[in-house]
Design an enzyme around this catalytic site. Structure first.
Site, mmCIF file in Angstrom:
data_model
loop_
_atom_site.group_PDB
_atom_site.id
_atom_site.type_symbol
_atom_site.label_atom_id
_atom_site.label_comp_id
_atom_site.label_asym_id
_atom_site.label_seq_id
_atom_site.Cartn_x
_atom_site.Cartn_y
_atom_site.Cartn_z
ATOM 1 N N ASP A 10 0.857 -1.305 0.156
ATOM 2 C CA ASP A 10 0.034 -0.041 -0.068
ATOM 3 C C ASP A 10 1.143 1.327 -0.058
ATOM 4 O O ASP A 10 2.054 1.352 -0.525
ATOM 5 C CB ASP A 10 -0.908 0.026 1.165
ATOM 6 C CG ASP A 10 -0.245 -0.201 2.597
ATOM 7 O OD1 ASP A 10 0.900 0.223 2.633
ATOM 8 O OD2 ASP A 10 -0.711 -1.044 3.452
ATOM 9 N N SER A 11 0.369 2.302 0.695
ATOM 10 C CA SER A 11 0.999 3.427 0.736
ATOM 11 C C SER A 11 2.608 3.551 1.054
ATOM 12 O O SER A 11 3.444 4.352 0.788
ATOM 13 C CB SER A 11 0.363 4.752 0.903
ATOM 14 O OG SER A 11 -0.131 4.591 2.499
ATOM 15 N N ILE A 12 2.636 2.787 2.280
ATOM 16 C CA ILE A 12 3.943 2.670 2.936
ATOM 17 C C ILE A 12 4.792 2.067 1.946
ATOM 18 O O ILE A 12 6.325 2.352 2.035
ATOM 19 C CB ILE A 12 3.838 1.708 4.232
ATOM 20 C CG1 ILE A 12 2.617 2.285 4.910
ATOM 21 C CG2 ILE A 12 5.055 1.970 4.952
ATOM 22 C CD1 ILE A 12 2.388 1.617 6.344
ATOM 23 N N LEU A 15 5.431 4.986 -0.899
ATOM 24 C CA LEU A 15 6.148 6.267 -0.495
ATOM 25 C C LEU A 15 7.468 5.992 -0.052
ATOM 26 O O LEU A 15 8.211 6.602 0.423
ATOM 27 C CB LEU A 15 5.429 6.877 0.837
ATOM 28 C CG LEU A 15 3.951 7.335 0.642
ATOM 29 C CD1 LEU A 15 3.316 7.669 1.809
ATOM 30 C CD2 LEU A 15 3.915 8.802 -0.401
ATOM 31 N N HIS A 230 1.813 6.532 8.972
ATOM 32 C CA HIS A 230 3.101 6.939 7.985
ATOM 33 C C HIS A 230 4.460 6.710 8.769
ATOM 34 O O HIS A 230 4.407 7.514 9.832
ATOM 35 C CB HIS A 230 2.888 7.624 6.943
ATOM 36 C CG HIS A 230 1.876 7.063 5.819
ATOM 37 N ND1 HIS A 230 0.536 7.581 5.999
ATOM 38 C CD2 HIS A 230 1.858 6.342 5.171
ATOM 39 C CE1 HIS A 230 -0.340 7.095 5.295
ATOM 40 N NE2 HIS A 230 0.409 6.069 4.454
#
Lengths: 282, 282
Positions: A10-12, A15, A230
């Protein structure tokens, strides 16, 4: 050609090429040894990840990745009755989705090193502040996630890894071993937006906040983001170190892997072709 | 699958995934749009790069990169009669080597966006200090490179780009537009070595110094590296911005490129398959 490692999550994961990100550090460590491909999808859950599986890991590929990190759960563990409810995936389904992913990857390549990564812990105090800030008056003043619930998903992830005998990184436990983990690993501050060359802006922020800011594109909002989920550069460092530990403990230790071409000091300046000939590269 | 960008060059490319590195920033910007592959070779010159050309860019590839940065010259411009003499490549040969690279890439794919990057300027004062430090008594106390000579190579690079009508980034000129460019972009300080999980050490340093340290592996040397050639995070930022400018000015602007899969907010939680079906992804 070089072996490939895929970072699926996912976003982790998405990013992870920001400054100090774990994906960038991995790329650096495996420089000249392996190619790191990011397959990170902001906001995705294990349920939605299933739709991507055959596209990212086609069964027909003649060169499947030699290693894949599977890093979902942070969104699945979103609570019902909150803003992020749409992302909630029940625990049993989360585990079953991970099983489907592992089975698919094994079908892709029986020798692939599969690393399941649990969601990181949640800094509830900051999650709450975060929930209150971007939504203003509409804020529910309740956290989107709790550390306890995320911990249950983390355990589920580790259990699935054990069922299949694949590797896992229990980030949820690992991070909480360190005193002050909340501030150290999760309280992400972004003090400025980044102006891109093309005039657009790049925000290192949570998907919901991104969405919010996009609708106010002309505003220059000083960002102080810390959503309690995050990762800070130190938090990224933990992911990086744990993943390297697993890779090195298997057969993918960077120092032991061959570099793709001779080191420049091995090249004889008077006869540069020699070393390439010796390695059948000519 | 996603288009690929290849970063082909020497150590300034190889080191571009360190914290704040231009390669990592590019990967981040093109997240979900393009895959960035690092093909950086510490210490390599344009002459030695020719040996890699057919391996990295095989003419038989059915999916050649859509864009390639070619970033050599910093080593070619090493002066004769100094420690790095073995890397010296005469100007005319440097230009001819660049021509060979461009011709090969065009043969690989006539539509490939080729970006020639000139070497960065040289901070002579620090080059000299650098030359003196790792070699101790043996040091020649003379810089390995001068800014003037490197500037001639930079011009040569831009000329070759013009001959072929391909893009170029004149880093040598661009950086010197900024007051205090030496300190800002080139005086790289590394205050500590990094212990890797597997017990090895990772140094963010110049090839020669790496070599020096490897032979003294047991020593824990506090590193204060600034060789007047390698880039600070701010220097990396300039490379990143200039490359993004070129890519965006062509047909490869990140905000305009399609993302590989739907944004999570486009997914209907009640019917997640719908958006994938609509995009022929099911």
């Amino acid at each position: 050609m070089r072996p490939q490692f895929v970072l699926f999550g996912d976003s982790i994961t998405e990013l992870s090429f920001k400054s100090g990100g774990w994906g960038a550090s991995l790329t650096d460590t495996y420089s000249r040894k392996a190619d790191i491909l990011v397959r990170g999808y902001d906001g995705y859950t294990s349920r939605w990840a299933l739709f991507l599986l055959h596209h990212i890991f086609p069964l027909t590929s003649s060169t499947p990745p030699v290693a894949t990190t599977v890093f979902f759960g942070a969104n699945d563990a979103a609570l019902t009755g909150r803003y992020s409810e749409r992302q909630h995936v029940p625990l049993d389904e989360y585990k079953e989705n991970l099983r489907k992913i592992v089975r698919h990857l094994k079908e892709c390549s029986p020798t692939m090193l599969i690393v399941l990564i649990t969601p990181p812990p949640i800094d509830e105090e900051w999650q709450q502040q975060y929930a209150a800030s971007p939504h203003g008056e509409k804020a529910m003043k309740l956290p989107e996630r709790t550390n306890e619930v995320t911990g249950i998903y983390a355990n589920g992830c580790v259990e699935v890894a054990k069922e299949f005998g694949v590797s896992s990184v229990n980030l949820w436990s690992k991070m909480q071993e360190i005193q002050g983990w909340q501030k150290k690993f999760l309280r992400l501050h972004i003090h400025r937006t980044r102006d891109l060359a093309d005039g657009s802006r790049d925000f290192m922020i949570h998907p919901i906040l991104t969405h919010h800011l996009i609708t106010h594109k002309t505003l220059s909002i000083p960002l102080h983001l810390s959503d309690g989920l995050h990762l800070t550069p130190e938090g990224n460092r933990v992911v990086y170190e744990e993943v390297v530990k697993v890779l090195s403990g298997a057969w993918l230790s960077a120092p032991e892997m061959p570099a793709d071409f001779p080191h420049h000091l091995e090249i004889d300046p008077e006869n540069p072709a020699k070393v390439f000939q010796e390695r059948c590269l000519l």
